[in-house]
Structure formats: C-alpha cells, structure tokens
Design a protein around this motif. Structure first.
Motif, PDB file in Angstrom:
ATOM      1  N   TYR A 581       0.813  -1.223   0.000  1.00 15.71           N
ATOM      2  CA  TYR A 581       0.000   0.000   0.000  1.00 15.71           C
ATOM      3  C   TYR A 581       0.844   1.270   0.000  1.00 15.71           C
ATOM      4  CZ  TYR A 581      -3.569  -3.444   1.097  1.00 15.71           C
ATOM      5  OH  TYR A 581      -4.388  -4.533   1.054  1.00 15.71           O
ATOM      6  N   TYR A 609      -6.138   4.534   0.724  1.00 16.40           N
ATOM      7  CA  TYR A 609      -6.252   5.086   2.083  1.00 16.40           C
ATOM      8  C   TYR A 609      -7.371   4.395   2.868  1.00 16.40           C
ATOM      9  CZ  TYR A 609      -2.865   8.873   1.676  1.00 16.40           C
ATOM     10  OH  TYR A 609      -1.692   9.593   1.577  1.00 16.40           O
ATOM     11  N   LYS A 610      -8.438   4.077   2.183  1.00 18.83           N
ATOM     12  CA  LYS A 610      -9.552   3.385   2.861  1.00 18.83           C
ATOM     13  C   LYS A 610      -9.103   2.010   3.335  1.00 18.83           C
ATOM     14  CE  LYS A 610     -14.383   2.034   2.154  1.00 18.83           C
ATOM     15  NZ  LYS A 610     -15.513   1.981   1.184  1.00 18.83           N
ATOM     16  N   LYS A 611      -8.263   1.363   2.514  1.00 20.46           N
ATOM     17  CA  LYS A 611      -7.805   0.015   2.833  1.00 20.46           C
ATOM     18  C   LYS A 611      -6.929   0.023   4.087  1.00 20.46           C
ATOM     19  CE  LYS A 611      -7.685  -4.355   1.595  1.00 20.46           C
ATOM     20  NZ  LYS A 611      -8.915  -5.146   1.473  1.00 20.46           N
ATOM     21  N   ILE A 612      -6.129   1.106   4.268  1.00 24.71           N
ATOM     22  CA  ILE A 612      -5.233   1.144   5.443  1.00 24.71           C
ATOM     23  C   ILE A 612      -5.901   1.858   6.633  1.00 24.71           C
ATOM     24  CG2 ILE A 612      -3.159   1.023   4.028  1.00 24.71           C
ATOM     25  CD1 ILE A 612      -2.779   4.033   4.398  1.00 24.71           C
ATOM     26  N   GLY A 613      -7.183   2.213   6.462  1.00 22.48           N
ATOM     27  CA  GLY A 613      -7.951   2.746   7.587  1.00 22.48           C
ATOM     28  C   GLY A 613      -7.915   4.250   7.749  1.00 22.48           C
ATOM     29  N   ASN A 614      -7.364   4.982   6.787  1.00 16.45           N
ATOM     30  CA  ASN A 614      -7.320   6.445   6.864  1.00 16.45           C
ATOM     31  C   ASN A 614      -8.515   7.003   6.101  1.00 16.45           C
ATOM     32  OD1 ASN A 614      -6.758   9.186   6.715  1.00 16.45           O
ATOM     33  ND2 ASN A 614      -4.526   8.867   6.616  1.00 16.45           N
ATOM     34  N   HIS A 615      -9.664   7.080   6.789  1.00 16.70           N
ATOM     35  CA  HIS A 615     -10.912   7.437   6.118  1.00 16.70           C
ATOM     36  C   HIS A 615     -10.988   8.919   5.780  1.00 16.70           C
ATOM     37  CE1 HIS A 615     -12.530   3.444   6.626  1.00 16.70           C
ATOM     38  NE2 HIS A 615     -12.117   3.467   7.913  1.00 16.70           N
TER      39      HIS A 615
END
Length: 633
Positions: A581, A609-615
């Motif tokens: 990522y 970013y969504k995948k690593i949790g940074n919404h």
C-alpha cells in the motif's frame, strides 16, 4: 514458480504428451511459460503439441521463439523445419532442416524430410543425396525408401528426355531390382535399350510391362516397332494384328516403323501422355521438319503441359507449312489467348475473318480479344452480348462482359455477370478479383467478406490479398478470424514486426494473454529498451496472475517512458493488488503530480487510504475523483 515446481509440471506435461493427451500437455506447458521464459524445453514441447494437433502456424511461432533461446538446437531446427514443411514454406523448411542435419548429422529422419523439402522444390539431385544419406542411417525405413524411389523415378525420366540414356538406365535398373513390378521403370528401360539399339533388352522389359498391362495399345505399338527395327518382321506383323484389334480399326496398319510411330504419337496424345507424344513426334520431325500435322500435335501437347511459348512456335510452324487447315489457326488462337498476347491474337483472328466472316470460333475469340484490346467498350459489349446469345452460359464470355460493364462504370450489372461466372467456375480468378474490386469501390463490406475468403481458398499464397482481408477483419473486430489469417502470413513474413504487434493485440482482444505475452516477449527481445513493449508484457503478466513480474517490468518501463501517467496508474493498481500500500500511495501521488486532473489517480488514492484505515484522506480523494470525473464528463 520455483525450479522444483517447474520440473514437476514439465514431467507431467511430457507424460500427457506421450499418452497423446496433447490438450492437457498444452495447459501444463502454458503454465510454465506464463511464469518464466527461462525454461526453453517448454517452448519446444508446446510447439510439438500444437503440431500434433495440426496447428502448424502456432507451432512455427513457438519454435521460432525457442530457436532464439537455443539457436544451436538440432531438435529445435528439425521441428521448425518440419512445421514449415507442413505449411508449404519450402524455402524455410529447407533452411532449418539443413541446419538440423548439420548439427545432428546422424538423424536419418531429418535427412529424409530435407529430401522431401528438396523434392517439393523440384531440386531432384539434392533430394536424392538427402534420401541416400537417410537410408544409410535408417536402411529399413520404408517411408524414406519409397520417397527415394519416387525421386529416382522422376529424375530418371528427366534424364531420359534429355537423352542421357546410360545414366537413366542405371537409375531404372536399380529401381527394378528394388521393385520388379515397377511398370514405369520397365517401360523406360525398354525405351532406353531401343535407343541404344539393344532390342533383346528392350523387348525383355517391354514384355514384362505388357504382362502387367496387356491391353495397352501403346505398349503393343512399341513392341511392333522394336521387332521391325530388329528385322523380326513375322513377329511384328502378328503384333500389328493385335494392335488393330485393340484400336478397333478395320484399315490395315502399315509395317513401316515410322508409320507405326505416327500411330503411337496419336495413342499417347489420346492417353494424355503429352511428353511421350512430343518425344516421338520430334523424332520424325528431325527426319522431315515440314510436317504440319506433327507440329500441331507437338503444339497441343506443349499447351497441355503448360509450355505455351513452345506451343505457339509449333502452331506457327504448322500454319507456315499449310495455311489452309483452319484447326491450326484455332490452336494458335487458343494459345495466344492463354499467353495474353492479345494484339497478336486480334491480328490472327482478323485474318481468319477476312477469309470467312461467319467463322464461329474466330468470332467467339474476336469478341473476347476485343474486351482486352478495344478502347470502345460500347462496341465490345455488342460483340460479347451477341456471342452469349449464341453460346449460352460461357465463363470466358460472361467474365469479359462483366469487365466491360466495369469499364463503363456499371458495377451492379458487372457483379451479376461475375456471379454467374462463379456458378459455373467457382475458382475463376478474374471474376473473384473483379468482385473484390467492386466491393472496394462500393464500400460493400458484406461483398468483401464473402469474396475475399473465397479467393484465398483458391489462391492461398497471395499474401497482399490476405493482408487486405486482415484489414477488413480488424475493422469488423473479427479478432479470432484475424488471428487465423495473420498466422498464415507470418509463416512467410517471419520478421514482420507490425504484423506481430497486430497479432498480439488480437490475442489480447480475445483474452488470450499467453500467446500475446509470447509475441511481446519476442518483440522485447529485439528491442529491450522499448517502454511500450515492457508495458505490454507487464499487462499480459498481470492478466495471467504473475503480479511480481508485472511490477518489475512496469518499473523498468517507467524508466524508459518517464512521467507516463498510464504506467503509473497501472503500477499503482498492481501495488494495491499485491498489498504493497505504501508503494501504491507513492506511485499514485506521482501520477497526480504529472496529471493533476486525473480522476483515476485520486480514485486509486481514495481506495488505498480506505484500505489502510485512513478514512479522512480516503473521503478527501474520493471527492477529488468525483470532481475531476464530472469535469471530464
């Protein structure tokens, strides 16, 4: 894929091939090649599988790739030569089979196929040399021996007609020792011994041939001639009586050898043994050259053999000796038509028509020749229409009429006459070419799709016409058919880069990323710094699930094609699929720097970013993606 797994798959593929389960073998070998091009035997055996299934063009492509990896492989050169032989490219089959026997001189089968390749090119001396070598290595191979005997027979016949009688005798004696029932060998030995004035030898072989074919009048005539020349007149007269019965003639046959040779010439001509008719007629012409009938027989024989220039010369000689025999003029007219000597033909026909304006044959050919020489198509149309009314459906007349309608710009009327021509003669070249021309003029793709493949069925080696068909198929997005046609061309134009690229694109369009990959790898090998080919190889690797290889290649491509947005977007997507990522984010950010309005880059950033949790950043870039996508719309 690690080496151990590759060897395991390869052994399974070999087992499947030994059991003639070629389709399973193809699947396994394809898996190996999709993961690495560092295992050349996979290319060799995959090619052999395709050859076994009759897909010779694909076999050629794989073997070409293998030879680039292993240029000194005797087996590779052998199998490539064999596949070229199967697609009738005899020049290249000879080239690779010669390389094969040079690398592996003790391979009898390779020498045998090389002999066959020479034979197909009518290079008889070289064919014989190869077959002899093959038989020294494999003396019990019946297929090679049969090919050897066939080549010897053809070569012996050529020597006979060149009057190298002793050399020809040696060949035919060898054939008879190998196969005593070889009637052709006995016949030529009989003729040779007659020429060498050895009547007993001539009769011995001729009698054996007669025992195999007792009702052939040509054999009996030859026997009577030999007996007369040997002074054995009573036996000859008995033979002549048999001949009268076979020919069903009541008239008494002469016991003059030259007169019997005349009858023999006619018999050979009726049997369509034109070379023999010429041989015996020329013997009599050497005695007396002013024999118009014999010249006409020689002329018509040469016409049937295909030697039109000699046919024309002998018809002219016949006419010079006797201008009153109209058949000689007709014969010359037919030959001139076949030679496309239209101006000379028109002059000959006008001479006939001055003597007899109602001569039907001359009027028929005059209408035809006008279609080739006359600059007034309206005048020619009248002549052709009159002849069609007299003769009914006739392919020459109908096709010529169609051509005249094209000259006066009436393609629809012309089309009807060409179609009528093809109903009677489906292989009529002029009609097929004209219908293709009409299709191009009228931009009628349906007509082109109908007649281009029909033409190529009859004339498969016309590469320019096949390329025309390929362009049409590409426009119609008929990619599977395009692949078939390009493979047929590439067997001849082996280094046509543009054609290989087009073929690779067609493979991609049909979802065949494996074959596309092979082509791109081949192109890349010749141009290793091509970012475009690196990108294409990477794309195919990605589609085949080889993500790590795809990433490596794309990174390399980005070095040659700097600031290429497409490469960066694809590379970012690959990093994302590989769960790398941070690399994905860095690559996609670079894409936005190069192309600030790229909604695809922002979409990729949002997804990562969504995948690593940074919404927060995910939503931010999602909005940007929507904004630029909307602007683009």
């Amino acid at each position: 894929m690690i080496d151990k797994d590759i060897r395991k798959l390869f052994n399974k593929a070999l087992d499947a091939g030994r059991n003639r389960n070629y389709k399973e073998s193809i699947v396994l070998l394809t898996r190996i090649i999709s993961s690495t091009d560092k295992y050349p035997p996979a290319f060799l055996y995959l090619a052999r599988c395709y050859h076994a299934l009759g897909d010779y063009n694909r076999s050629v492509q794989l073997l070409k790739y293998f030879i680039k990896l292993r240029p000194d492989s005797g087996a590779g050169n052998f199998f490539l030569g064999r596949s070229y032989l199967a697609v009738r490219n005899y020049r290249l089959s000879t080239y690779y089979l010669k390389k094969s026997v040079k690398l592996n001189p003790e391979t009898g089968y390779a020498h045998g196929l090389l002999g066959l390749s020479y034979l197909k090119q009518k290079r008889y001396t070289l064919a014989l040399t190869s077959f002899r070598t093959a038989l020294k290595i494999n003396p019990d191979n019946t297929r090679i021996f049969t090919a050897y005997i066939n080549s010897l027979t053809v070569y012996g016949v050529k020597l006979f007609f060149k009057q190298y009688y002793k050399n020809a005798a040696e060949i035919f004696e060898f054939i008879v020792k190998s196969d005593n029932d070889h009637i052709v060998a006995h016949l030529y030995l009989s003729a040779i011994y007659r020429e060498l004035k050895i009547p007993d030898g001539a009769l011995s072989h001729l009698d054996y041939a007669i025992s195999l074919s007792p009702s052939d009048p040509a054999l009996r005539l030859n026997r009577a001639i030999i007996l007369l020349q040997a002074g054995r007149t009573p036996e000859a007269i008995t033979e002549i009586k048999r001949i009268s019965s076979l020919l069903k003639t009541d008239s008494k046959l002469s016991s003059n050898p030259d007169e019997l040779i005349r009858i023999l010439i006619n018999v050979h001509f009726k049997q369509e043994k034109y070379q023999h008719a010429v041989y015996y007629a020329e013997k009599l012409l050497k005695i007396d050259y002013h024999q118009p009938y014999l010249h006409s027989i020689v002329a018509e024989s040469y016409r049937n053999i295909g030697d039109l220039k000699k046919a024309r010369n002998h018809f002219i000689r016949a006419i010079e000796d006797d201008r009153n025999v109209i058949e000689y003029h007709y014969g010359l007219a037919i030959v001139l038509w076949q030679l496309k000597a239209y101006t000379q033909l028109q002059g000959e026909l006008e001479r006939i028509l001055r003597k007899d304006p109602k001569d039907e044959i001359a009027r028929y050919y005059y209408a035809l020749v006008l279609s080739k020489t006359e600059n007034e198509p309206d005048k020619t149309l009248i002549y052709l229409q009159q002849e069609i009314k007299k003769h009914g459906p006739d392919t020459k007349l109908m096709c010529s009429l169609g051509i005249q309608y094209l000259k006066v710009n009436l393609p629809e009327l012309a089309r009807g006459w060409f179609e009528r021509t093809l109903k009677l003669d489906p292989a009529n070249k002029d009609a097929l070419v004209s219908l293709i021309d009409i299709g191009e003029k009228l931009a009628d793709k349906d007509q082109l799709l109908q007649y281009l493949p029909r033409y190529l069925e009859v004339f498969p080696e016309n590469i320019p016409m096949r390329k025309k068909y390929v362009k049409l198929l590409l426009k119609e997005e008929e990619y599977l058919k395009t692949i078939e046609e390009i493979l047929k061309i590439i067997s001849y134009e082996t280094e046509n880069i543009k054609l290989k690229e087009t073929l690779a694109v067609c493979y991609r369009k049909t979802g065949n990323y494996f074959d596309a990959l092979l082509l791109y790898m081949d192109l890349l090998r010749n141009n290793p710094e091509s970012g475009r080919f690196l990108q294409a190889v990477s794309y195919c690797k990605m589609q085949l699930g080889e993500l790590d290889d795809a990433i490596t290649l794309l990174k390399k491509a980005s070095g040659y094609m700097k600031n290429n947005r497409t490469i960066l977007l694809t590379l970012g997507a690959l990093y994302y699929r590989s769960e790398r990522y941070e690399d994905a984010l860095n690559t996609l950010r670079k894409a936005t720097e190069i192309s600030p309005n790229s909604w695809q880059a922002y979409e990729g950033l949002s997804r990562t970013y969504k995948k690593i949790g940074n919404h927060i950043f995910a939503d931010k870039f999602k909005q940007k993606a929507k904004k630029y996508h909307k602007l683009l719309s």
